[in-house]
Design a protein around this motif. Structure first.
Motif, mmCIF file in Angstrom:
data_model
loop_
_atom_site.group_PDB
_atom_site.id
_atom_site.type_symbol
_atom_site.label_atom_id
_atom_site.label_comp_id
_atom_site.label_asym_id
_atom_site.label_seq_id
_atom_site.Cartn_x
_atom_site.Cartn_y
_atom_site.Cartn_z
ATOM 1 N N UNK A 295 0.835 -1.195 0.000
ATOM 2 C CA UNK A 295 0.000 0.000 0.000
ATOM 3 C C UNK A 295 0.872 1.247 0.000
ATOM 4 N N UNK A 296 2.038 1.169 0.655
ATOM 5 C CA UNK A 296 2.953 2.311 0.675
ATOM 6 C C UNK A 296 3.456 2.628 -0.730
ATOM 7 N N UNK A 297 3.688 1.600 -1.542
ATOM 8 C CA UNK A 297 4.126 1.821 -2.925
ATOM 9 C C UNK A 297 3.084 2.618 -3.695
ATOM 10 N N UNK A 298 1.815 2.282 -3.466
ATOM 11 C CA UNK A 298 0.734 2.918 -4.219
ATOM 12 C C UNK A 298 0.457 4.329 -3.713
ATOM 13 N N UNK A 299 0.460 4.514 -2.401
ATOM 14 C CA UNK A 299 0.150 5.829 -1.852
ATOM 15 C C UNK A 299 1.295 6.825 -2.044
ATOM 16 N N UNK A 300 2.510 6.330 -2.227
ATOM 17 C CA UNK A 300 3.640 7.228 -2.461
ATOM 18 C C UNK A 300 3.389 8.096 -3.687
ATOM 19 N N UNK A 301 2.953 7.467 -4.768
ATOM 20 C CA UNK A 301 2.717 8.223 -5.993
ATOM 21 C C UNK A 301 1.541 9.178 -5.824
ATOM 22 N N UNK A 302 0.464 8.694 -5.178
ATOM 23 C CA UNK A 302 -0.707 9.542 -4.976
ATOM 24 C C UNK A 302 -0.354 10.774 -4.147
ATOM 25 N N UNK A 303 0.379 10.575 -3.078
ATOM 26 C CA UNK A 303 0.742 11.699 -2.204
ATOM 27 C C UNK A 303 1.632 12.705 -2.921
ATOM 28 N N UNK A 304 2.535 12.201 -3.762
ATOM 29 C CA UNK A 304 3.412 13.090 -4.522
ATOM 30 C C UNK A 304 2.598 13.956 -5.488
ATOM 31 N N UNK A 305 1.691 13.319 -6.225
ATOM 32 C CA UNK A 305 0.874 14.047 -7.203
ATOM 33 C C UNK A 305 -0.030 15.056 -6.502
ATOM 34 N N UNK A 306 -0.657 14.630 -5.401
ATOM 35 C CA UNK A 306 -1.545 15.534 -4.664
ATOM 36 C C UNK A 306 -0.777 16.769 -4.183
ATOM 37 N N UNK A 307 0.409 16.557 -3.626
ATOM 38 C CA UNK A 307 1.200 17.682 -3.129
ATOM 39 C C UNK A 307 1.519 18.672 -4.239
ATOM 40 N N UNK A 308 1.924 18.148 -5.405
ATOM 41 C CA UNK A 308 2.258 19.037 -6.516
ATOM 42 C C UNK A 308 1.028 19.780 -7.038
ATOM 43 N N UNK A 309 -0.101 19.094 -7.109
ATOM 44 C CA UNK A 309 -1.323 19.731 -7.603
ATOM 45 C C UNK A 309 -1.804 20.811 -6.636
ATOM 46 N N UNK A 310 -1.697 20.547 -5.338
ATOM 47 C CA UNK A 310 -2.072 21.557 -4.341
ATOM 48 C C UNK A 310 -1.226 22.814 -4.522
ATOM 49 N N UNK A 311 0.074 22.630 -4.747
ATOM 50 C CA UNK A 311 0.961 23.771 -4.964
ATOM 51 C C UNK A 311 0.545 24.567 -6.203
ATOM 52 N N UNK A 312 0.168 23.869 -7.269
ATOM 53 C CA UNK A 312 -0.254 24.533 -8.508
ATOM 54 C C UNK A 312 -1.501 25.371 -8.260
ATOM 55 N N UNK A 313 -2.487 24.784 -7.584
ATOM 56 C CA UNK A 313 -3.749 25.491 -7.342
ATOM 57 C C UNK A 313 -3.542 26.674 -6.411
ATOM 58 N N UNK A 314 -2.761 26.480 -5.350
ATOM 59 C CA UNK A 314 -2.494 27.598 -4.435
ATOM 60 C C UNK A 314 -1.815 28.748 -5.162
ATOM 61 N N UNK A 315 -0.894 28.409 -6.052
ATOM 62 C CA UNK A 315 -0.208 29.434 -6.832
ATOM 63 C C UNK A 315 -1.177 30.173 -7.745
ATOM 64 N N UNK A 316 -2.113 29.442 -8.342
ATOM 65 C CA UNK A 316 -3.116 30.079 -9.204
ATOM 66 C C UNK A 316 -3.962 31.070 -8.410
ATOM 67 N N UNK A 317 -4.356 30.675 -7.212
ATOM 68 C CA UNK A 317 -5.183 31.560 -6.397
ATOM 69 C C UNK A 317 -4.406 32.818 -5.982
ATOM 70 N N UNK A 318 -3.144 32.640 -5.620
ATOM 71 C CA UNK A 318 -2.330 33.782 -5.227
ATOM 72 C C UNK A 318 -2.111 34.734 -6.400
ATOM 73 N N UNK A 319 -1.820 34.175 -7.580
ATOM 74 C CA UNK A 319 -1.594 35.020 -8.759
ATOM 75 C C UNK A 319 -2.827 35.834 -9.111
ATOM 76 N N UNK A 320 -3.999 35.233 -8.894
ATOM 77 C CA UNK A 320 -5.244 35.910 -9.260
ATOM 78 C C UNK A 320 -5.867 36.674 -8.089
ATOM 79 N N UNK A 321 -5.136 36.731 -6.962
ATOM 80 C CA UNK A 321 -5.566 37.486 -5.783
ATOM 81 C C UNK A 321 -6.922 37.019 -5.255
#
Length: 476
Positions: free
Chosen positions: A81-107
């Motif tokens: 399960x750790x093998x599978x969740x490793x990829x999910x957690x990595x993708x989620x973290x990167x996507x969260x960063x992208x969305x947060x950046x979009x919100x900040x850029x657009x105020x």
């Protein structure tokens, strides 16, 4: 207390796009989410985690290479399960960063807490924690807005008669929270999520039983495509139990659960996933106080502009029901903001592509054979199979198929249906041709890169034309 031009409740795909569109118009926007992280169900518990799980399974199990290197081929033999969740957690973290950046850029102001209507222009936001001095549960923030968008999404249905314990009996959000992979699995509900999880877990060698009350899976999908999917699922270890109804779920111990069917069958498994429907996450919004009444599944009724019974309150995304796709939710959010602030916009609702990330994946746009027959529209069929295409041989996909439905006289393209690797990408070629009122002759006369799966369009078009009584007669 602050006043906004628009407040959006929920930071999933629909909420994100509603907020950004309003911000692009120069409006002051606040985006509210009960989690202290953006993305909603789509990013944190639903679409992205499940698709990350799928990609991890396909890679680690070597599934796509088995046709070339044999059924015993594996990249990693002992998948955890750790093998599978490793990829999910990595993708989620990167996507969260992208969305947060979009919100900040657009105020766009991010507001974390649980929203509740005080009146039709005012929301109370209860914050469970936060830095010292911030409002607590008993001391809510209070914000007002000219327009409010409800984009709270859905949650898994959890009927009281199902003995959920989040270990052996779980809902669809619970799979990635398990500490270890199940030895055997019974999935109740053969909808999109149930079908996806059944095929994904079976690809790892887990014995899966899929129980569905209807006579076949996914009745809105083309029958020939589903026939191919069900055949392939059986070949990888999924046992569909169709036309069956669950009457009881009995937990024997921490290692086994028995699912009892009305037909008398008893199905044992180490884990049961209940995957029958989702409910609108409207609990706690106090909608009745502003004149909005959700239906018995918590969904909100809207008009074609996504307005609720209160014109300045909009609802978008899964909370309004069908089609409940991330792609359509994004468009709905954008269109709601455009309408609220008087920006003309139009959406094409008849050409929505569908993607189902089973193994193999399925995608479609336009009508299927049953729908055309019921509407009294004549049609012809053209089919290309991946095994006929060089790219299909290169990737080792023996199951894939592209199916074109077109009018035999006008040659208008009426529907495109695909199963196999890359189906959800391939479908957009047909979608573009249909949107531009193209005919099947476009594919006959067009040169596609070689070797690509896009060649399937030309092969299918030629196949369809050759099935006509006079294949090369001018269209009328």
């Amino acid at each position: 207390m602050a006043h906004y031009d628009m407040l959006v409740i929920g930071s999933g795909p629909a909420g994100q796009k509603a907020a950004i569109q309003a911000a692009k118009l120069g409006k002051k926007v606040g985006l509210i989410d009960r989690r202290e992280v953006v993305g909603g169900v789509c990013l944190n518990t639903g679409t992205i985690p499940s698709k990350s799980l799928r990609e991890a399974v396909l890679f680690l199990s070597g599934f796509h290479q088995r046709g070339l290197y044999g059924q015993s081929y594996r990249v990693k033999h002992d998948i955890t399960m750790e093998d599978l969740t490793f990829r999910a957690n990595y993708v989620i973290k990167r996507e969260v960063e992208v969305i947060q950046n979009q919100m900040e850029r657009n105020r766009v102001d991010m507001i974390f807490g649980t929203a509740r209507f005080f009146d039709d222009h005012c929301l109370h936001i209860h914050q469970a924690g936060g830095p010292p001095g911030s409002p607590g549960p008993g001391d809510p923030l209070e914000h007002t807005a000219d327009f409010i968008v409800i984009a709270v999404g859905t949650k898994p249905a959890r009927p009281s008669h199902i003995p959920f314990d989040d270990q052996t009996v779980i809902d669809t959000d619970g799979l990635l929270t398990l500490k270890r992979l199940p030895k055997s699995l019974t999935i109740i509900g053969g909808g999109v999520i149930g079908t996806e999880y059944a095929s994904i877990l079976a690809a790892m060698g887990i014995h899966v039983v899929l129980i569905e009350r209807r006579p076949r899976l996914l009745e809105f999908v083309d029958a020939e495509i589903i026939e191919a999917l069900q055949y392939h699922m059986r070949s990888i270890g999924v046992w569909p139990r169709l036309n069956e109804e669950v009457v009881a779920i009995d937990k024997q111990d921490d290692e086994q659960v028995i699912v009892r069917l009305r037909s008398g069958k008893e199905i044992p498994a180490s884990t049961v996933i209940y995957s029958v429907g989702r409910m609108g996450a409207t609990d706690g919004l106090n909608l009745q106080s502003v004149g909005i009444t959700p239906d018995d599944r918590g969904r909100i009724k809207v008009n074609k502009y996504f307005q609720t019974e209160v014109p300045h309150i909009y609802a978008v995304g899964d909370i309004i029901g069908f089609p409940a796709l991330a792609s359509t939710s994004m468009q709905q959010g954008r269109l709601a903001s455009c309408h609220a602030f008087g920006l003309p916009s139009q959406v094409e609702t008849t050409l929505l592509p569908y993607g189902i990330y089973s193994i193999p994946e399925i995608s479609m746009v336009g009508r299927n054979e049953d729908e055309l027959t019921q509407a009294g529209i004549p049609y012809a069929v053209g089919i290309a199979r991946y095994r006929e295409i060089a790219r299909g041989q290169l990737i080792g996909d023996e199951t894939g198929m592209l199916k074109l439905l077109f009018h035999p006289k006008t040659r208008d393209l009426l529907g495109v249906h695909a199963i196999g690797e890359g189906a959800t990408e391939l479908i957009h070629i047909g979608q573009a041709v249909m949107a531009l009122k193209g005919t099947i002759e476009y594919f006959v006369d067009t040169v596609f890169n070689y070797p690509t799966l896009a060649e399937c369009y030309r092969v299918a078009a030629l196949d369809g034309m050759n099935r006509l009584p006079r294949p090369w007669a001018p269209r009328v």
